[in-house]
Enzyme design. Structure first.
Site, PDB file in Angstrom:
ATOM      1  N   ASP A  45       2.181  10.020   2.253  1.00  0.00           N
ATOM      2  CA  ASP A  45       1.992   9.253   1.035  1.00  0.00           C
ATOM      3  C   ASP A  45       1.677  10.263  -0.087  1.00  0.00           C
ATOM      4  O   ASP A  45       1.397  11.433   0.199  1.00  0.00           O
ATOM      5  CB  ASP A  45       0.816   8.288   1.273  1.00  0.00           C
ATOM      6  CG  ASP A  45       0.358   7.610   0.012  1.00  0.00           C
ATOM      7  OD1 ASP A  45       1.198   6.992  -0.659  1.00  0.00           O
ATOM      8  OD2 ASP A  45      -0.841   7.709  -0.318  1.00  0.00           O
ATOM      9  N   ASP A  47       0.021   9.435  -3.846  1.00  0.00           N
ATOM     10  CA  ASP A  47      -1.187   9.189  -4.637  1.00  0.00           C
ATOM     11  C   ASP A  47      -2.413   9.003  -3.753  1.00  0.00           C
ATOM     12  O   ASP A  47      -2.434   8.163  -2.857  1.00  0.00           O
ATOM     13  CB  ASP A  47      -1.002   7.940  -5.514  1.00  0.00           C
ATOM     14  CG  ASP A  47       0.021   8.166  -6.619  1.00  0.00           C
ATOM     15  OD1 ASP A  47      -0.144   9.131  -7.371  1.00  0.00           O
ATOM     16  OD2 ASP A  47       0.989   7.388  -6.698  1.00  0.00           O
ATOM     17  N   GLU A  92      -6.117  -4.478  -3.470  1.00  0.00           N
ATOM     18  CA  GLU A  92      -5.369  -3.550  -2.612  1.00  0.00           C
ATOM     19  C   GLU A  92      -6.254  -2.993  -1.488  1.00  0.00           C
ATOM     20  O   GLU A  92      -5.817  -2.850  -0.354  1.00  0.00           O
ATOM     21  CB  GLU A  92      -4.802  -2.390  -3.456  1.00  0.00           C
ATOM     22  CG  GLU A  92      -3.934  -1.443  -2.647  1.00  0.00           C
ATOM     23  CD  GLU A  92      -3.583  -0.147  -3.383  1.00  0.00           C
ATOM     24  OE1 GLU A  92      -4.011   0.067  -4.521  1.00  0.00           O
ATOM     25  OE2 GLU A  92      -2.883   0.668  -2.771  1.00  0.00           O
ATOM     26  N   ALA A 161       4.676   4.784  -3.391  1.00  0.00           N
ATOM     27  CA  ALA A 161       4.849   3.578  -4.188  1.00  0.00           C
ATOM     28  C   ALA A 161       4.566   3.875  -5.663  1.00  0.00           C
ATOM     29  O   ALA A 161       4.542   2.989  -6.501  1.00  0.00           O
ATOM     30  CB  ALA A 161       3.924   2.477  -3.686  1.00  0.00           C
ATOM     31  N   LYS A 209       6.331  -0.477   2.668  1.00  0.00           N
ATOM     32  CA  LYS A 209       6.937   0.821   2.965  1.00  0.00           C
ATOM     33  C   LYS A 209       7.833   0.754   4.199  1.00  0.00           C
ATOM     34  O   LYS A 209       8.759   1.554   4.325  1.00  0.00           O
ATOM     35  CB  LYS A 209       5.856   1.896   3.097  1.00  0.00           C
ATOM     36  CG  LYS A 209       5.198   2.219   1.741  1.00  0.00           C
ATOM     37  CD  LYS A 209       4.346   3.467   1.756  1.00  0.00           C
ATOM     38  CE  LYS A 209       3.896   3.814   0.331  1.00  0.00           C
ATOM     39  NZ  LYS A 209       3.071   5.040   0.294  1.00  0.00           N
ATOM     40  N   ASP A 234      -3.419   7.023   2.777  1.00  0.00           N
ATOM     41  CA  ASP A 234      -4.768   6.580   2.393  1.00  0.00           C
ATOM     42  C   ASP A 234      -4.861   5.061   2.382  1.00  0.00           C
ATOM     43  O   ASP A 234      -5.849   4.491   1.927  1.00  0.00           O
ATOM     44  CB  ASP A 234      -5.149   7.138   1.009  1.00  0.00           C
ATOM     45  CG  ASP A 234      -4.490   6.369  -0.117  1.00  0.00           C
ATOM     46  OD1 ASP A 234      -3.246   6.317  -0.159  1.00  0.00           O
ATOM     47  OD2 ASP A 234      -5.208   5.802  -0.955  1.00  0.00           O
TER      48      ASP A 234
END
Ligand code: TMP
Ligand code: MG
Length: 293
Positions: A45, A47, A92, A161, A209, A234
């Protein structure tokens, strides 16, 4: 014999490193070591996984938030995007909500933000400057991480994303956009004058994803035949990033637990092989890679 592999990674004994099944981790690293770098691929991932969560007490901007620069968007738009972040980010990461419950809300968040960005007529030729002016920061140890993988010809798939154009600029400006890097992300679509008019392809958010992984599997041919996967993320949504890889032999997943630590510890421990609690570095992934190479 598995203890042996473990002893060579003293970093794994740090108190910020949590594992539900130490033995499984040891065994997986041992197996990866035996089959070597030519059988490994890394899927990460971006960010808050390759970039830091916070620096000197302040949150580090994600690729979306890097766009918060007067060069690109006006004050009113900034306010609206911040408001959306304050509404949807807590959802989230909410440990009490299921992925199914979060899914439509994430689509809502991304759709609203992308619509706002498109209204701003963002210019492609100003993106690099916005990245340079932002306090964006890759995790400590990033250089070793990217450089080692490139030297060993291990493909690194960055699955984000976030916004692909911004992501590329961040790694380019940090001199780690090596030829072994592939990226799956949301890319901007510019018109012939270089103004943002849309986003390309299927929207990627934190919890879809898997679909992105399956859709891109076919053309990422260099990843075929690499049956060992090291995955970094994360978010629980990041665990599906490897769903496009067929014939996986060994998977080792590492989860960065940056925020809502107590609330999510149990969930992360049950989902990732290794959980790193408030660790702003790539020390553990680097130590594992060093052991495999
Ligand atoms: P990632 O897949 O590379 O981690 O990128 C997704 C992250 O981007 C996710 O954790 C939420 C964050 N995000 C923002 O910070 N601002 C936004 O406006 C949006 C839509 C997402
Ligand atoms: Mg992330």
């Amino acid at each position: 014999i598995f203890k042996n592999a473990f002893l060579q990674i003293p970093e794994l004994s740090k108190c910020s490193v949590l594992m539900r099944e130490r033995c499984r981790v040891e065994e997986t690293i041992y197996n990866m070591q035996q089959t070597g770098p030519e059988n490994l691929q890394v899927i990460s991932d971006f960010d808050m996984t390759l970039t830091r969560f916070a620096y000197k007490g302040k949150r580090v901007p994600t690729t979306h938030n890097i766009l918060d620069n007067r060069l690109l968007i006006d004050e009113n738009c900034t306010k609206k995007i911040k408001k959306l972040l304050n509404t949807y980010y807590p959802i989230e990461i909410d440990a009490r909500l299921s992925t199914e419950e979060k899914l439509p809300l994430m689509v809502e968040w991304w759709t609203k933000v992308h619509k706002l960005l498109m209204e701003q007529k963002i210019r492609k030729d100003l993106l690099a400057q916005a990245v340079r002016e932002s306090p964006s920061k890759l995790r400590e140890g990033y250089k070793m991480f990217f450089d080692h993988l490139a030297e060993q010809n291990v493909p690194l798939l960055i699955f984000s994303a976030g916004i692909g154009d911004v992501l590329e600029e961040v790694i380019r400006q940090n001199h780690v956009f090596h030829p072994n890097v592939n990226i799956i992300s949301n890319y901007m679509d510019f018109d012939h004058t270089g103004v943002l008019q849309a986003f390309k392809g299927q929207l990627i958010h934190t919890f879809n994803k898997r679909e992105g992984a399956l859709a891109h599997a076919a053309h990422l041919t260099e990843l075929k035949g690499r049956q060992n996967v090291l995955l970094l993320g994360d978010s629980l949504g990041d665990l599906t990033m490897a769903d496009g890889v067929s014939n996986v032999q060994n998977t080792l997943t590492i989860g960065f637990l940056n925020d809502q630590v107590e609330e999510r510890k149990e969930l992360f421990l049950n989902s990732f092989d290794i959980v790193l609690v408030k660790d702003e570095t790539l020390e553990i992934p680097n130590a594992i890679l060093k052991n495999i190479f």
